[in-house]
Design an enzyme around this catalytic site. Structure first.
Site, PDB file in Angstrom:
ATOM      1  N   ALA A 200      42.437  35.720  39.236  1.00 41.89           N
ATOM      2  CA  ALA A 200      41.187  36.065  38.728  1.00 41.89           C
ATOM      3  C   ALA A 200      40.238  35.418  38.866  1.00 41.89           C
ATOM      4  O   ALA A 200      39.469  34.245  38.920  1.00 41.89           O
ATOM      5  CB  ALA A 200      41.517  35.633  37.017  1.00 41.89           C
ATOM      6  N   PRO A 201      39.119  36.221  39.323  1.00 44.16           N
ATOM      7  CA  PRO A 201      37.636  35.891  39.875  1.00 44.16           C
ATOM      8  C   PRO A 201      36.595  35.450  38.706  1.00 44.16           C
ATOM      9  O   PRO A 201      36.583  36.224  37.782  1.00 44.16           O
ATOM     10  CB  PRO A 201      37.334  36.708  40.760  1.00 44.16           C
TER      11      PRO A 201
ATOM     12  N   PHE B 247      33.549  37.722  34.638  1.00 47.53           N
ATOM     13  CA  PHE B 247      35.003  37.162  34.762  1.00 47.53           C
ATOM     14  C   PHE B 247      35.924  38.580  34.772  1.00 47.53           C
ATOM     15  O   PHE B 247      35.633  39.381  33.920  1.00 47.53           O
ATOM     16  CB  PHE B 247      35.281  36.187  33.775  1.00 47.53           C
ATOM     17  N   HIS B 248      36.767  38.682  35.632  1.00 45.42           N
ATOM     18  CA  HIS B 248      37.968  39.524  35.423  1.00 45.42           C
ATOM     19  C   HIS B 248      39.314  38.819  35.180  1.00 45.42           C
ATOM     20  O   HIS B 248      39.669  37.948  36.064  1.00 45.42           O
ATOM     21  CB  HIS B 248      37.846  40.318  36.717  1.00 45.42           C
ATOM     22  N   SER B 249      39.955  38.838  34.224  1.00 44.60           N
ATOM     23  CA  SER B 249      41.322  38.311  33.822  1.00 44.60           C
ATOM     24  C   SER B 249      42.593  38.978  34.566  1.00 44.60           C
ATOM     25  O   SER B 249      42.134  40.179  35.359  1.00 44.60           O
ATOM     26  CB  SER B 249      41.419  38.160  32.282  1.00 44.60           C
TER      27      SER B 249
END
Length: 954
Positions: free
Chosen positions: A790-791, A809-811
């Site tokens: 996740a970045p 944010f990308h979970s």
């Protein structure tokens, strides 16, 4: 009666060197005169720039000295006008000295000299104050023309060892100075470093000295000339008789150290250009095919079956059958027409059939090029030409993508509506193929050259094939875009390393120099020492960031290009099936490996190689090492003439240098034209409004497999976004075309951009674009023990003088609940630790008011949901704290991607209200409203949906 003054009396005789002296004197007077007057009268004004003044800046730049103030500007213009006379005379004398019957290069150099003189007048008399754009156009034209002028003068220099020595020194100093010049300009323009412009000014003045000095060397050649004014009618009283009229005649027969100029023919230059374009066509098709393949697993969220097209490159394996090999080699000229079909793929609307078309072109292209190398093994000059076309085609592909900001304009994902040049590219491809075919048929009767029989000592065919596979993968994964290695070493703001523009041009330059080095020094390029240096560069690129990591990447780029002629020349001594066929099999394996390291959550056996780019790089270099072992055995037998490309093909090689020089000129000019301005303005600055958005853009391929950047630009611009977070945005891999569309968006929209973590960090990517300066940014990899990484980007932006944090944010995926729980805790603590106002632009994979949502929106994080009543969300969320929220909207995506654009409006400098009061739009100030463009049916499939209208708060 014969005329009394048939021969005439000489009125004046002047040695040619005085033309050089006059040119040097007046040019020096122009610059030095302006400098002295400017320093005396306006010192503090001419050292002032847009960021700093005295005492931070204490030495004026050339442009400020000669163009900003009266009277120094007039002093410069008067003397530079006087300089034009000797300048034109200098160019004319140089042409007389170097012109030879049937030689075109002297004419080209003379024309370039005249062009430089005219453009010098352009930037002299149109100052940056008068018209900044035209001043820059003239200036960049002058600088670009300096390269062919300098190289041409070096190539045509008479056999005057002293003059040649000085020219080489001054040319090296001139072009070497460009590196620190650009560096300090970036330090000033981008980083706003105090004193950087003063250092830049020193190098700028040095360029003037080296430029004038280079032309002053002509005095050493022109002393053989005598300029005579002759009275042929006796109207003067001159008594000076002419000296020997045969001086010039004697000089023109003097031996010329003309390595490049002798026998220059446009027909041969066009032949080389056609070959390079054919190489460009191969790399265009090869780089497009994995991108088209990627479209299908992207939408299937796993293996789709269309991945089988990756093996279309292994077509050389069919040449293991002797009859097939003979058929292909004999008809190779005709087979080279088949890859042109790849340029017709843009006419195919169905994504599946478009992939079929591109796959066929790659299949035939791989077969044709392998057969070409093998078929020309007996003729070293023709083989060398093939190798050059293959390598220069890669460089041309880089330049094309650099010019079009990320996409190859001939790819099947391009068409006229999104910036494609498919039809023009198709026309050139046909012309190039016909031209190359004509030459091939004309040379078909040429004898076998210096090829030695199979009984000669050769290295292992298997190792040669493995080496080619490692080489092809290294070139494809790192060198098919000038910005790929830059994205590997990027770590955010403040900038501490290279940026895509202008430093992409540096990658292109190193690739060109590397290839020429390998061509002229094959034994050194193919040595174990060079392999060690290349391996060290690979290790540095993999493990380090910023400039140091990039230097490692440049070393690797130099090595891979240098070893290309060595490996191919060694491989042609074996069956093409066992070298090129095996090589492309290795390429397939490494390509899948490089996908598996990041797509481990969606592919069988993926966890075994999870996040192991280091393994991939090690295996790549081991494969290259196998090729070195094989080629070293081959080159150890016989003379170098038998093992490497004919070193006496000087005439042909001169065209290689010209072709690469032209590509470098384009790269430098493009870098200048694309250089970021950093003068961006928010849409509603008077109201101190910030419009922020979040969008998951599916790697900039739309639902119909077309490149979607232009459609994204239109929607972002029309939505008036000042800040936008983009997810699923890392396209710097083979399967995504090695693109960098975020920089394209930033340039077209006038925004700063941060992307990361980089492709070597194994995420699907996140990016932040902002109209506001990015003061600082940090890249995060959140806890992901099971699923995909996740970045996140945590950036601090200067919004109207107030520091505001933005997190993109990308979970993780729905299938990995523990990952998502740990990520929610990490991000909650990260946001809670910030004392500044903060906006979260995110992909959370949770339902509103349930589960992990209550970790993101909590007392720990301090965050609030922009609209808790929006029940229809699952992925995208906008959260905030310590800001006044005024609006929220959801805009439908049309067919750009599978996710909508969510947008929020905030006002900077006003306190966060305690109560949320919904208000109608008519009560909202005009500058805080959403665009009316998307109301009702909207435009191009984009409209406000879910609520059918934006929501506003007091």
């Amino acid at each position: 009666m014969a005329p009394k003054y048939r021969d005439g009396d000489a009125v004046v005789a002047l040695n040619g060197k005085w033309i050089s002296y006059a040119h040097t004197l007046f040019a020096a007077a122009a610059f030095l005169g302006a400098f002295v007057v400017g320093v005396q009268l306006h010192f503090h004004k001419i050292v002032q720039n847009e960021h700093f003044g005295y005492p931070d800046e204490w030495f004026p730049s050339v442009s400020a000295t000669i163009g900003d103030r009266y009277p120094e500007r007039s002093v410069f213009q008067v003397f530079i006008a006087i300089t034009s006379g000797p300048r034109f005379a200098l160019v004319f004398l140089w042409y007389l000295m170097t012109a030879r019957p049937g030689s075109t290069l002297p004419k080209i150099v003379a024309g370039t000299g005249v062009f430089r003189t005219l453009t010098c007048g352009g930037w002299t008399y149109v100052t940056s104050t008068d018209d900044h754009d035209w001043h820059d156009i003239f200036m960049i034209s002058y600088l670009v023309a300096t390269l062919p002028w300098t190289l041409g003068c070096l190539a045509l220099s008479p056999a005057n060892r002293r003059a040649v020595k000085y020219r080489k020194i001054l040319a090296s100093l001139f072009f070497g100075t460009l590196v620190p010049l650009i560096y300090y300009f970036i330090q000033h323009k981008v980083h706003k470093v105090a004193g950087a412009y003063t250092k830049y000014a020193f190098f700028e003045w040095s360029l003037i000295i080296f430029d004038v000095g280079f032309d002053a060397i002509t005095a050493l050649d022109f002393d053989a000339f005598e300029l005579v004014v002759r009275d042929v009618k006796g109207v003067s009283r001159g008594q000076l008789k002419t000296t020997a009229d045969t001086v010039i005649e004697k000089e023109k027969d003097k031996p010329i150290g003309n390595t490049f100029g002798r026998g220059f023919l446009w027909s041969e230059a066009i032949d080389i250009a056609a070959d390079v374009y054919n190489g460009f066509l191969f790399w265009t098709n090869l780089t497009a095919m994995p991108l088209l393949v990627w479209f299908f697993p992207l939408w299937h969220m796993g293996i789709s079956g269309y991945e089988i097209f990756i093996i279309s490159t292994v077509s050389p394996l069919i040449m293991a059958i002797p009859s097939v090999r003979s058929l292909v080699v004999r008809n190779n000229t005709l087979i080279h027409f088949l890859p042109i079909s790849g340029l017709l793929a843009f006419l195919v609307q169905d994504p599946v059939y478009r992939l079929f078309t591109c796959g066929f072109s790659v299949f035939t292209g791989s077969l044709a090029w392998s057969a070409s190398f093998y078929g020309d093994r007996a003729q070293t000059v023709r083989l060398e030409s093939r190798i050059f076309a293959f390598s220069a085609g890669l460089i041309m592909s880089n330049v094309a993508k650099f010019a079009f900001q990320t996409n190859n304009p001939l790819w099947p994902v391009m068409h006229a509506e999104n910036g494609g040049w498919n039809k023009l590219g198709l026309l050139f491809a046909v012309l190039a193929a016909v031209r190359s075919a004509r030459r091939s048929f004309a040379q078909s009767s040429v004898s076998g050259g210096d090829y030695y029989p199979p009984s000669g000592k050769k290295g292992s065919a298997v190792l040669a094939g493995i080496g080619l596979g490692g080489l092809f993968f290294g070139m494809h994964s790192l060198l098919t875009d000038s910005s790929t290695m830059i994205s590997w070493v990027w770590e955010g703001f403040p900038i501490r390393g290279p940026i895509q523009v202008p430093h992409g041009a540096l990658t292109i330059f190193v690739m060109s120099v590397g290839f020429l080095f390998g061509l002229y020094n094959p034994r050194v390029a193919g040595s174990w020492t060079s392999f060690g240096i290349g391996s060290l560069g690979a290790a540095v690129l993999t493990n380090y960031s910023h400039w140091f990591g990039f230097y490692g990447g440049l070393a690797m780029a130099f090595y891979l290009m240098a070893v290309t002629p060595v490996f191919i020349t060694s491989a042609v001594h074996h069956s093409p099936a066992s070298t090129f066929g095996l090589g492309f099999c290795v390429w397939v394996f490494l390509t899948l490996f490089h996908v598996w390291v990041v797509a481990y959550a969606f592919v069988p056996g993926g966890p075994l190689v999870r996040e192991h780019t280091d393994w991939l790089m090690t295996i790549t270099m081991l494969c290259v090492g196998a090729g070195v072992f094989s080629s070293s055995v081959t080159q150890s037998s016989g003379s170098p003439k038998k093992n490497f490309v004919n070193p006496n093909s000087r005439r042909q090689r001169s065209y290689y240098v010209y072709a690469l020089a032209v590509l470098q000129l384009f790269a430098v000019a493009i870098a200048y034209l694309r250089f970021p301005t950093n003068d961006y303005t928010p849409y509603h600055s008077n109201d101190k409004v910030v419009t922020a958005g979040i969008w998951t853009i599916h790697f900039s391929l739309d639902n119909d497999m077309w490149s979607s950047e232009q459609r994204m630009i239109n929607l972002i611009r029309e939505s008036e976004l000042d800040v936008v977070g983009l997810l699923e945005s890392d396209t710097q891999r083979i399967i995504m075309g090695n693109r960098d569309f975020t920089v394209l968006l930033a340039e077209e929209l006038g925004m700063y951009v941060d992307f990361g973590p980089g492709p070597n960090k194994h995420t699907w990517g996140s990016a932040l674009l902002s109209k506001f300066p990015i003061v600082n940014s940090t890249h995060h990899l959140l806890p992901s023990p099971v699923g995909e990484l996740a970045p996140a980007i945590h950036a601090t932006l200067d919004m109207y003088g107030e520091m505001v944090d933005v997190v993109v944010f990308h979970s993780g995926q729905e299938e990995d609940p523990e990952d998502r729980r740990l990520q929610s805790q990490y991000l909650s603590q990260l946001m809670g630790s910030s004392p500044r106002p903060l906006i979260l632009l995110s992909y959370l994979v949770t339902k509103p008011l349930e589960g992990n949502y209550n970790t993101y929106v909590s007392d720990v994080s301090g965050m609030k949901d922009i609209d808790p009543s929006d029940w229809d969300r699952w992925c995208e969320y906008i959260l905030y704290k310590k800001l006044k929220r005024t609006g929220y909207a959801r805009i439908s995506r049309s067919t750009i991607t599978d996710t909508e654009l969510q947008v929020g409006k905030f006002v900077i400098g006003q306190p966060e209200p305690e109560d949320d009061i919904r208000i109608p739009e008519e009560m909202v100030p005009e500058g805080q409203r959403f665009p009316a463009l998307f109301r009702g049916e909207g435009v191009r499939g984009h409209r406000y949906h879910v609520f059918d209208e934006p929501r506003y708060w007091q």
